[in-house]
Design an enzyme around this catalytic site. Structure first.
Site, short mmCIF file in Angstrom:
data_model
loop_
_atom_site.label_atom_id
_atom_site.label_comp_id
_atom_site.label_asym_id
_atom_site.label_seq_id
_atom_site.Cartn_x
_atom_site.Cartn_y
_atom_site.Cartn_z
N TYR A 1 0.83 -1.22 0.00
CA TYR A 1 0.00 0.00 0.00
C TYR A 1 0.86 1.26 0.00
O TYR A 1 0.42 2.31 -0.48
CB TYR A 1 -1.00 -0.03 1.16
CG TYR A 1 -2.12 -1.01 0.85
CD1 TYR A 1 -2.10 -2.31 1.34
CD2 TYR A 1 -3.14 -0.66 -0.03
CE1 TYR A 1 -3.08 -3.21 1.00
CE2 TYR A 1 -4.13 -1.57 -0.38
CZ TYR A 1 -4.09 -2.84 0.14
OH TYR A 1 -5.05 -3.75 -0.21
N ILE B 1 -9.47 3.54 -4.36
CA ILE B 1 -8.87 4.16 -3.17
C ILE B 1 -8.08 5.40 -3.54
O ILE B 1 -7.49 6.04 -2.69
CB ILE B 1 -7.98 3.14 -2.43
CG1 ILE B 1 -6.84 2.63 -3.31
CG2 ILE B 1 -8.84 1.98 -1.91
CD1 ILE B 1 -5.81 1.80 -2.56
N ASP B 2 -8.06 5.73 -4.85
CA ASP B 2 -7.35 6.96 -5.21
C ASP B 2 -8.24 8.17 -4.94
O ASP B 2 -9.44 8.03 -4.71
CB ASP B 2 -6.92 6.91 -6.71
CG ASP B 2 -8.11 6.88 -7.66
OD1 ASP B 2 -8.20 5.93 -8.44
OD2 ASP B 2 -8.96 7.80 -7.60
N HIS C 1 -14.47 1.26 -0.49
CA HIS C 1 -13.36 0.35 -0.17
C HIS C 1 -12.23 1.05 0.56
O HIS C 1 -11.12 0.52 0.64
CB HIS C 1 -12.80 -0.28 -1.46
CG HIS C 1 -13.71 -1.32 -2.02
ND1 HIS C 1 -13.57 -1.83 -3.27
CD2 HIS C 1 -14.79 -1.93 -1.50
CE1 HIS C 1 -14.51 -2.73 -3.49
NE2 HIS C 1 -15.27 -2.80 -2.44
N CYS D 1 0.88 6.53 15.75
CA CYS D 1 -0.38 7.22 15.48
C CYS D 1 -0.27 8.65 16.04
O CYS D 1 0.10 8.83 17.21
CB CYS D 1 -1.53 6.48 16.16
SG CYS D 1 -3.07 7.43 16.24
P1 NAD Z 1 -9.74 -7.29 -4.16
O1 NAD Z 1 -11.14 -6.79 -4.15
O2 NAD Z 1 -8.86 -6.70 -5.20
O3 NAD Z 1 -9.79 -8.90 -4.42
C1 NAD Z 1 -9.66 -9.36 -5.83
C2 NAD Z 1 -10.29 -10.69 -5.99
O4 NAD Z 1 -10.10 -11.57 -4.86
C3 NAD Z 1 -11.77 -10.57 -6.16
O5 NAD Z 1 -12.10 -10.62 -7.52
C4 NAD Z 1 -12.35 -11.77 -5.44
O6 NAD Z 1 -12.96 -12.67 -6.35
C5 NAD Z 1 -11.18 -12.50 -4.85
N1 NAD Z 1 -11.54 -12.92 -3.50
C6 NAD Z 1 -12.78 -13.30 -3.12
N2 NAD Z 1 -12.80 -13.64 -1.83
C7 NAD Z 1 -11.57 -13.46 -1.39
C8 NAD Z 1 -10.96 -13.64 -0.13
N3 NAD Z 1 -11.65 -14.07 0.93
N4 NAD Z 1 -9.68 -13.38 0.00
C9 NAD Z 1 -9.01 -12.95 -1.06
N5 NAD Z 1 -9.51 -12.78 -2.28
C10 NAD Z 1 -10.78 -13.02 -2.42
O7 NAD Z 1 -9.11 -6.93 -2.78
P2 NAD Z 1 -9.16 -5.48 -2.26
O8 NAD Z 1 -8.44 -5.48 -0.98
O9 NAD Z 1 -10.55 -4.95 -2.20
O10 NAD Z 1 -8.32 -4.59 -3.31
C11 NAD Z 1 -7.34 -3.81 -2.79
C12 NAD Z 1 -7.77 -2.39 -2.80
O11 NAD Z 1 -7.06 -1.74 -3.85
C13 NAD Z 1 -9.26 -2.20 -3.09
O12 NAD Z 1 -9.83 -1.42 -2.07
C14 NAD Z 1 -9.28 -1.50 -4.41
O13 NAD Z 1 -10.31 -0.55 -4.47
C15 NAD Z 1 -7.94 -0.82 -4.45
N6 NAD Z 1 -7.58 -0.41 -5.81
C16 NAD Z 1 -7.86 0.89 -6.16
C17 NAD Z 1 -7.53 1.34 -7.39
C18 NAD Z 1 -7.78 2.79 -7.65
O14 NAD Z 1 -7.89 3.53 -6.67
N7 NAD Z 1 -7.90 3.21 -8.88
C19 NAD Z 1 -6.98 0.48 -8.36
C20 NAD Z 1 -6.72 -0.85 -7.98
C21 NAD Z 1 -7.01 -1.27 -6.70
N1 APR Z 2 -12.10 2.98 -19.52
C1 APR Z 2 -13.18 2.30 -19.08
N2 APR Z 2 -13.11 1.08 -18.50
C2 APR Z 2 -11.88 0.55 -18.36
C3 APR Z 2 -10.71 1.20 -18.79
C4 APR Z 2 -10.85 2.48 -19.38
N3 APR Z 2 -9.80 3.17 -19.84
N4 APR Z 2 -9.65 0.39 -18.52
C5 APR Z 2 -10.15 -0.72 -17.95
N5 APR Z 2 -11.49 -0.64 -17.87
C6 APR Z 2 -12.42 -1.60 -17.33
C7 APR Z 2 -12.01 -3.03 -17.57
O1 APR Z 2 -12.57 -3.47 -18.80
C8 APR Z 2 -12.64 -3.74 -16.38
O2 APR Z 2 -13.95 -4.13 -16.69
O3 APR Z 2 -12.40 -1.42 -15.94
C9 APR Z 2 -12.68 -2.66 -15.30
C10 APR Z 2 -11.63 -2.87 -14.21
O4 APR Z 2 -12.01 -4.05 -13.55
P1 APR Z 2 -11.17 -4.52 -12.28
O5 APR Z 2 -9.73 -4.52 -12.60
O6 APR Z 2 -11.82 -5.77 -11.80
O7 APR Z 2 -11.40 -3.36 -11.22
P2 APR Z 2 -12.72 -3.13 -10.39
O8 APR Z 2 -13.92 -3.52 -11.18
O9 APR Z 2 -12.63 -1.76 -9.84
O10 APR Z 2 -12.57 -4.15 -9.18
C11 APR Z 2 -13.61 -4.05 -8.22
O11 APR Z 2 -12.46 -5.65 -6.91
O12 APR Z 2 -10.24 -6.11 -6.84
C12 APR Z 2 -11.34 -5.65 -6.09
O13 APR Z 2 -11.66 -4.17 -4.30
C13 APR Z 2 -11.10 -4.28 -5.57
O14 APR Z 2 -12.29 -2.25 -5.91
C14 APR Z 2 -11.85 -3.43 -6.54
C15 APR Z 2 -13.00 -4.34 -6.89
#
Ligand code: NAD
Ligand code: APR
Length: 234
Positions: free
Chosen positions: A56, A93-94, A109, A136
């Site tokens: 993180y 989380i951004d 999240h 903290c």
């Molecule tokens: P996660 O949601 O990424 O888990 C991914 C996968 O793990 C899921 O598809 C799920 O099928 C599988 N899974 C299901 N049950 C599970 C379990 N018990 N243990 C582990 N995996 C399981 O995990 P996360 O912690 O939510 O993701 C990390 C954080 O990073 C999220 O809060 C996400 O929003 C964040 N993130 C943010 C951005 C952004 O801010 N643009 C981009 C990427 C990730």
């Molecule tokens: N424009 C629009 N959509 C896009 C782009 C883009 N430029 N690039 C990627 N995508 C789409 C992909 O096609 C995909 O469907 O964004 C989606 C990203 O899917 P994931 O990687 O699964 O991310 P997300 O759906 O946010 O995951 C949901 O799962 O891993 C956990 O907690 C984590 O918040 C996350 C949650």
């Protein structure tokens, strides 16, 4: 579009992809390098806190290096024009929605630029690292963790989200694969509330068949066009 008053917009990692923040399930996704169980569950944190803190710390650095893209900025304009009847629920989380001038943003999240003290339950804005176990600022305990909802933990403010969806006239999903609940189930609740449902995504998601309409393409193109259309609608 019929008279639209209340709007709920769900965003996922895809809306930030064009800002350089990796998504999860693309080929070079975050989960390719880091098994979720190691870095995204309470068990993983208990097993190896250093690995999770470093994961993180890197997410925090990625967030700080990123800039809002045209999709974030378009939603900021919509937020400004629409006011209190718009809620952006993000799985991300951004802070790119906020830096894109959106004000009504709910991070279900958690937030990458926030640290949570497990000793005193205080949350602090945190732009640096946690790997060296800083104290903290409130209670001086070395009990800070990322303020992220991991698997097995309850997403934040679910009641507020369900209340907003129940009142929605329009539900829009942007840049999410529909792979993870409860967010993946929001479209079904929106349909039950009688809302019109629209998906803007790079490819069809797991829930595409639930939407009245799916537009495929990059968020940086689809979202500005969607906002222009909505603000022009009579
Ligand atoms: P996660 O949601 O990424 O888990 C991914 C996968 O793990 C899921 O598809 C799920 O099928 C599988 N899974 C299901 N049950 C599970 C379990 N018990 N243990 C582990 N995996 C399981 O995990 P996360 O912690 O939510 O993701 C990390 C954080 O990073 C999220 O809060 C996400 O929003 C964040 N993130 C943010 C951005 C952004 O801010 N643009 C981009 C990427 C990730
Ligand atoms: N424009 C629009 N959509 C896009 C782009 C883009 N430029 N690039 C990627 N995508 C789409 C992909 O096609 C995909 O469907 O964004 C989606 C990203 O899917 P994931 O990687 O699964 O991310 P997300 O759906 O946010 O995951 C949901 O799962 O891993 C956990 O907690 C984590 O918040 C996350 C949650």
């Amino acid at each position: 579009m019929s008279a639209i008053r209340n709007i709920v917009i769900l965003t996922g990692a895809g809306i930030s992809a064009e800002s350089g923040i990796r998504t999860f399930r693309a080929d070079d996704g975050l989960w390719e390098d880091h098994p979720v169980e190691q870095v995204a569950t309470p068990e993983g944190f208990a097993r190896d806190p250093g690995l999770v803190q470093r994961f993180y710390d890197q997410r925090r650095a990625d967030i700080r290096a990123a800039r809002p893209n045209a999709a974030h900025l378009a939603l900021g304009r919509l937020d400004e024009a629409w006011g209190g009847n718009l809620l952006i629920v993000t799985q991300n989380i951004d802070d790119l929605h906020e830096r894109g001038h959106a004000r009504r943003v709910l991070h279900m999240h958690g937030e990458g630029l926030s640290a949570w003290c497990t000793a005193c339950d205080m949350r602090h804005r945190w732009e640096g690292t946690l790997r060296d176990g800083p104290a903290c600022p409130a209670c001086c305990e070395k009990a800070l963790r990322p303020d992220i909802v991991w698997f097995g933990e309850m997403p934040y403010q679910m009641e507020r989200i369900y209340t907003a969806i129940a009142a929605a006239d329009l539900f829009v999903s942007i840049g999410t694969s529909g792979a993870v609940y409860p967010a993946a189930g929001f479209v079904e609740q929106a349909r039950r509330s009688g809302a019109r449902t629209l998906e803007l995504n790079l490819e069809r998601s797991l829930g595409s068949m639930m939407f009245d309409e799916t537009r495929l393409g990059p968020a940086s193109e689809l979202v500005p066009a969607f906002v222009v259309d909505l603000l022009r609608a009579p």
